[in-house]
Design a protein around this motif. Structure first.
Motif, PDB file in Angstrom:
ATOM      1  N   GLY A  46      18.120  67.578  24.945  1.00 41.14           N
ATOM      2  CA  GLY A  46      19.288  66.853  24.422  1.00 41.14           C
ATOM      3  C   GLY A  46      20.350  66.704  25.498  1.00 41.14           C
ATOM      4  N   PRO A  53      28.697  69.568  32.591  1.00 42.99           N
ATOM      5  CA  PRO A  53      28.903  71.012  32.778  1.00 42.99           C
ATOM      6  C   PRO A  53      28.797  71.739  31.446  1.00 42.99           C
ATOM      7  N   ASN A  55      30.322  74.116  28.854  1.00 42.83           N
ATOM      8  CA  ASN A  55      31.599  74.723  28.460  1.00 42.83           C
ATOM      9  C   ASN A  55      31.363  75.874  27.502  1.00 42.83           C
ATOM     10  N   ARG A 328      29.630  62.267  20.850  1.00 39.85           N
ATOM     11  CA  ARG A 328      30.532  63.420  20.640  1.00 39.85           C
ATOM     12  C   ARG A 328      30.666  63.784  19.168  1.00 39.85           C
TER      13      ARG A 328
END
Ligand code: FAD
Length: 463
Positions: A46, A53, A55, A328
């Motif tokens: 995915g 990066p 998080n 998102r």
């Protein structure tokens, strides 16, 4: 006519093989469950393999908050030369950057070594529900239409497809239907770090720097520290003159950030997080398909801008786009507990926490709008088990981006360190229930926490 795709029914079926699904499947299999991981795409990973990066692996104080399978994947990337050591971005976050090409290999090996059956190219399109229990999920692939049967299911589809089809309540976006933008991540290689960071040092006003309340410093001081650190990690601010004027001149699309993050030191390659189309409902395949050419245009225009205008990129080459459009925000499945913005911002700890979140509250809007708020004292909060338990279902868990949260809290918990923690907890819980016949709602959360801690999860001891 649908038929069983494998000879045995599974103990645990995980749908969706992103950061949450990989961790869920590995955890379930390691805890003794016959486990299948189903993904619609050609490869597991995915968003883990799109060049972003990671998080919420460390909090803003630099403490590790993600252990277990997340840490294993980070270490596997390091062993293969695919890790940029964790660093403070001189804005407000500690980041862990991995080479997505190496992450693809690390993920595939992890799944194989855990004994997970991987079923790729398979879209989960329907569920069979009997008395509130999901007994099967129909997948469509080149074999035809097949039924995956299991005792427990874990929905890691990002969009909460399985939970929604099974009748769990859900919410999507904001009150006016607004949705965080979709973004196509792209990559440039052959980037020179020194001139890039020198440019930031000379023009710190253009870059997100010095926002950390724990260590208040001027932008100039942070730019100097970034220069000395020598990592090509720069968050150009969409509202600051350098990017805002480029948008005005039509050299860039309207954006909140133009984020440069390192991917591979050997290839001098970075990822770019900047393209965007807001308020697109990514559960609509037609809308998502229409978005691709527009995002690719933004990519190409931005790559041209970087080469022409940003020091360090003069000799850089465009080196590719992520395997898919990054999403998102879509559905948030409503569960037994709904994580709130207040939980996140206060860094609330809980006795029923199954992993930690540590990313700031981070909600992107249209154009250059972007809401960001730090967690108290740069610390972490606990994600309670109830966030993984969708209402109106008996044997289904959710993990990852579709967790049970308000829109604000989702803006923090959707990041990959937290998704992997949720996945590991969901897979472990499913395996325990499959082994001893307990229902998810009877499961002892203290016992689950004990098992997770023994697997290396970090549940205590951080801010
Ligand atoms: C542009 C962008 C920037 C981001 N930046 C960062 C960042 O810097 N750091 C960070 O940590 N996080 C970041 N995030 C957030 C983070 O990457 C994602 O929220 C997180 O990876 C989601 O993980 P997941 O496992 O829930 O879902 P995904 O990684 O999206 O995985 C879902 C998987 O499910 C599969 N699937 C979906 N539906 C079905 C179905 N019906 N049947 C079968 N398979 C299905 C998909 O193929 C996919 O592989 C960003 C996200 C975006 C989009």
């Amino acid at each position: 006519m649908a038929r069983a795709i494998r000879s045995l029914p599974y103990d645990v079926a995980v749908i969706g093989g992103g950061s949450a699904g990989v961790a869920a499947a590995v955890a379930a299999a390691r805890n003794g469950a016959r486990t299948v991981l189903v993904d619609a795409g050609p490869m597991a990973g995915g968003e883990l393999v799109s060049g972003l990066p990671l998080n919420a692996v460390l909090n803003a104080r630099g403490e590790w908050v993600a252990g277990g399978i997340c840490r294993e994947l980070v270490e596997a990337c390091r062993a293969m030369g695919g890790l940029v050591e964790p660093y403070f971005d001189w804005r407000s976050l500690w980041l862990v950057c991995v080479d997505p090409e190496i992450m693809k290999i690390a993920v595939a090996r992890l799944l194989r070594e855990a004994g997970v059956d991987l079923l790729l190219y398979s879209f989960a399109e329907d569920v069979v529900v009997e008395d509130g229990r999901v007994t099967g999920v129909f997948v469509l692939n080149k074999n035809g239409r097949s039924l995956i049967e299991a005792d427990l299911f874990v929905d890691c589809s990002g969009d909460g497809d399985i939970a929604a089809m099974a009748g769990a309540p859900w919410e999507k976006g904001g009150e006016k239907g607004e949705l965080q933008p979709v973004t196509l991540i792209f990559r440039m290689m052959g980037v020179e770090t020194e001139p890039l960071l020198d440019f930031v040092r000379r023009h710190p006003e253009n870059v997100g720097l010095g926002e950390c309340l724990l260590e208040p410093r001027s932008k100039a001081d942070c730019a100097e520290a970034l220069y000395r650190q020598g990592v090509p990690s720069v968050f150009f601010d969409g509202k600051a003159p350098f990017v805002a004027k480029a948008i005005e001149r039509g050299e860039l699309h309207p954006c909140g950030i133009l984020a440069v993050c390192p991917l591979s030191t050997q290839r001098r390659e970075v990822s770019l997080n900047t393209t965007r189309i807001a308020n697109l409902d990514a559960t609509r395949t037609d809308a998502l398909s229409d978005a691709l050419p527009k995002l690719l245009d933004q990519v190409w225009t931005c790559a041209d801008f970087l080469v022409k205008r940003v020091p360090g990129f003069e000799k850089a080459a465009f080196s590719g786009v992520a395997p898919r459009i990054g999403i998102r925000e879509t559905r948030r499945i409503m569960g037994e507990y709904v994580l709130t913005g207040a939980d996140v911002l206060a860094g609330r700890k809980r006795a029923d926490g199954i992993c930690k979140g540590a990313h700031e509250l981070d909600v992107h809007g249209a154009g250059s709008a972007h809401r960001r708020e730090m967690i108290a004292e740069g610390g972490s909060y606990d994600v309670p088990f109830g966030c993984l338990l969708p209402k109106r279902t008996a044997n289904l868990l959710v993990a990852g981006r579709c967790l049970s949260a308000t829109r604000e809290a989702h803006g923090s918990a959707r990041v990959m360190g937290t998704c992997m923690g949720m996945g590991e907890a969901a897979g472990t819980a499913a395996a325990i229930c499959a082994a001893d016949g307990t229902s998810l709602r009877q499961l002892s959360v203290p016992a689950l926490r004990e098992r997770l801690a023994a697997q290396g999860a970090i549940l205590e001891g951080t801010h």
